[in-house]
Every structure is written in structure tokens, then in C-alpha cells.
Motif scaffolding. Sequence first.
Motif, mmCIF file in Angstrom:
data_model
loop_
_atom_site.group_PDB
_atom_site.id
_atom_site.type_symbol
_atom_site.label_atom_id
_atom_site.label_comp_id
_atom_site.label_asym_id
_atom_site.label_seq_id
_atom_site.Cartn_x
_atom_site.Cartn_y
_atom_site.Cartn_z
ATOM 1 N N THR A 52 5.799 15.698 8.530
ATOM 2 C CA THR A 52 6.303 16.459 7.331
ATOM 3 C C THR A 52 5.546 16.027 6.073
ATOM 4 O O THR A 52 5.277 17.023 5.254
ATOM 5 N N LEU A 53 5.115 14.873 5.738
ATOM 6 C CA LEU A 53 4.459 14.421 4.663
ATOM 7 C C LEU A 53 2.738 14.897 4.912
ATOM 8 O O LEU A 53 1.978 14.564 3.876
ATOM 9 N N GLY A 54 2.485 15.211 6.144
ATOM 10 C CA GLY A 54 1.087 15.834 6.254
ATOM 11 C C GLY A 54 0.156 14.522 6.814
ATOM 12 O O GLY A 54 -0.850 14.672 6.421
ATOM 13 N N ILE A 55 0.832 13.521 7.183
ATOM 14 C CA ILE A 55 -0.035 12.309 7.447
ATOM 15 C C ILE A 55 -0.152 12.189 9.193
ATOM 16 O O ILE A 55 0.951 11.972 9.774
ATOM 17 N N THR A 56 -1.201 12.136 9.519
ATOM 18 C CA THR A 56 -1.554 12.348 11.015
ATOM 19 C C THR A 56 -2.145 10.985 11.466
ATOM 20 O O THR A 56 -2.062 10.913 12.777
ATOM 21 N N ASN A 57 -2.544 10.200 10.980
ATOM 22 C CA ASN A 57 -3.201 9.001 11.434
ATOM 23 C C ASN A 57 -2.976 7.662 10.697
ATOM 24 O O ASN A 57 -2.154 7.582 9.586
ATOM 25 N N GLU A 58 -3.505 6.784 10.946
ATOM 26 C CA GLU A 58 -3.081 5.167 10.658
ATOM 27 C C GLU A 58 -3.673 4.920 9.221
ATOM 28 O O GLU A 58 -2.988 4.276 8.355
ATOM 29 N N ALA A 59 -4.719 5.707 8.972
ATOM 30 C CA ALA A 59 -5.507 5.450 7.417
ATOM 31 C C ALA A 59 -4.692 6.310 6.395
ATOM 32 O O ALA A 59 -4.349 5.702 5.297
ATOM 33 N N GLY A 60 -3.977 7.139 6.844
ATOM 34 C CA GLY A 60 -3.285 8.040 6.041
ATOM 35 C C GLY A 60 -1.889 7.383 5.922
ATOM 36 O O GLY A 60 -1.407 7.401 4.673
ATOM 37 N N ARG A 61 -1.102 6.721 6.733
ATOM 38 C CA ARG A 61 -0.040 5.708 6.595
ATOM 39 C C ARG A 61 -0.312 4.714 5.682
ATOM 40 O O ARG A 61 0.312 4.498 4.705
ATOM 41 N N LYS A 62 -1.410 4.118 5.993
ATOM 42 C CA LYS A 62 -1.840 2.611 4.884
ATOM 43 C C LYS A 62 -1.787 3.356 3.464
ATOM 44 O O LYS A 62 -1.406 2.667 2.673
ATOM 45 N N ALA A 63 -2.674 4.443 3.365
ATOM 46 C CA ALA A 63 -2.858 4.953 1.977
ATOM 47 C C ALA A 63 -1.520 5.323 1.408
ATOM 48 O O ALA A 63 -1.297 5.201 0.291
ATOM 49 N N GLU A 70 2.502 0.556 -4.976
ATOM 50 C CA GLU A 70 1.382 0.193 -6.001
ATOM 51 C C GLU A 70 2.068 -0.599 -7.099
ATOM 52 O O GLU A 70 1.270 -1.613 -7.591
ATOM 53 N N ASP A 71 3.193 -0.520 -7.656
ATOM 54 C CA ASP A 71 3.726 -1.297 -8.535
ATOM 55 C C ASP A 71 3.904 -2.752 -8.212
ATOM 56 O O ASP A 71 3.650 -3.497 -9.036
ATOM 57 N N LEU A 72 4.212 -2.787 -6.978
ATOM 58 C CA LEU A 72 4.552 -4.302 -6.456
ATOM 59 C C LEU A 72 3.263 -4.861 -6.413
ATOM 60 O O LEU A 72 3.110 -6.192 -6.402
ATOM 61 N N GLN A 73 2.336 -4.179 -5.691
ATOM 62 C CA GLN A 73 0.932 -4.785 -5.628
ATOM 63 C C GLN A 73 0.509 -5.185 -6.975
ATOM 64 O O GLN A 73 -0.173 -6.255 -7.170
ATOM 65 N N LYS A 74 0.639 -4.372 -7.990
ATOM 66 C CA LYS A 74 0.270 -4.697 -9.352
ATOM 67 C C LYS A 74 0.776 -6.174 -9.591
ATOM 68 O O LYS A 74 0.235 -6.886 -10.370
ATOM 69 N N GLU A 75 2.156 -6.215 -9.503
ATOM 70 C CA GLU A 75 2.902 -7.327 -9.896
ATOM 71 C C GLU A 75 2.263 -8.676 -9.113
ATOM 72 O O GLU A 75 2.253 -9.680 -9.645
ATOM 73 N N VAL A 76 2.087 -8.394 -7.746
ATOM 74 C CA VAL A 76 1.479 -9.521 -6.980
ATOM 75 C C VAL A 76 0.051 -9.875 -7.723
ATOM 76 O O VAL A 76 -0.105 -11.110 -7.719
#
Length: 109
Positions: A52-63, A70-76
Motif C-alpha cells: 500500500t505504501l508502494g514499498i516492494t524491497n528491503e532498501a525501500g523498507r529501510k528508507a 529521523e527525530d529519534l536518530q537525531k537525538e541519538v
Amino acid sequence: MITETIKKLNKELCDAEKEGITLLESHLDADSDLKMKETHILLTTSKDDWKTLGITNEAGRKAYIRKECEDLQKEVDHTSLQLEINKTMQKSLKRRLNFCMTLLQQQGE
């Protein structure tokens, strides 16, 4: 005068070490929160949801996960940087303390 400086440096070092512990706890909490959110997304998103999100592969899921977290990664990243700054400050204080101790020892000789 050197004795007073040593006492001051000792207090600053003690404070920096306490702050370092607090920063480490903050960093570990932020990292844990990030991992929990990443895991939550992976566990609660079905194959159909990905389609439904248009994501069909592992790279898309990771992105997608990176974007969602993103906000949590910035905090880390921020807490990690603060931790490194604190470690550098502690090293500097220890060097200054050792220098003053050497001066005090030379005065006593």
C-alpha cells in the motif's frame, strides 16, 4: 595557589564524570527508543501495508524506517556528540590535573 587549582580541577573533573554518566544514560535511552520504534514498525507492518505504501524491497523498507525514525536518530546523534565532548573535556581536565600535581611535586623537592 597550585593546591587551590588542584582542588578546583578535581571538583570540575568530578562534575564532568557525573555529567558523563547522565549523558551516557541519555544516549542509551535514546538508542533504545530508536531500536524499539524500528522494531515496532517492522513487526506491525504487514506485506500488504508495505505494498500500500508502494514499498516492494528491503532498501525501500529501510528508507521508510529511517524516515519514520529521523527525530529519534537525531537525538541519538546529539547525545553521542555530547558524550564525546564530555569525554574530551574529562581528558583535558585529567591532563591539567596531572600537570599541576607534577608542579606541586617539584615544589616539594
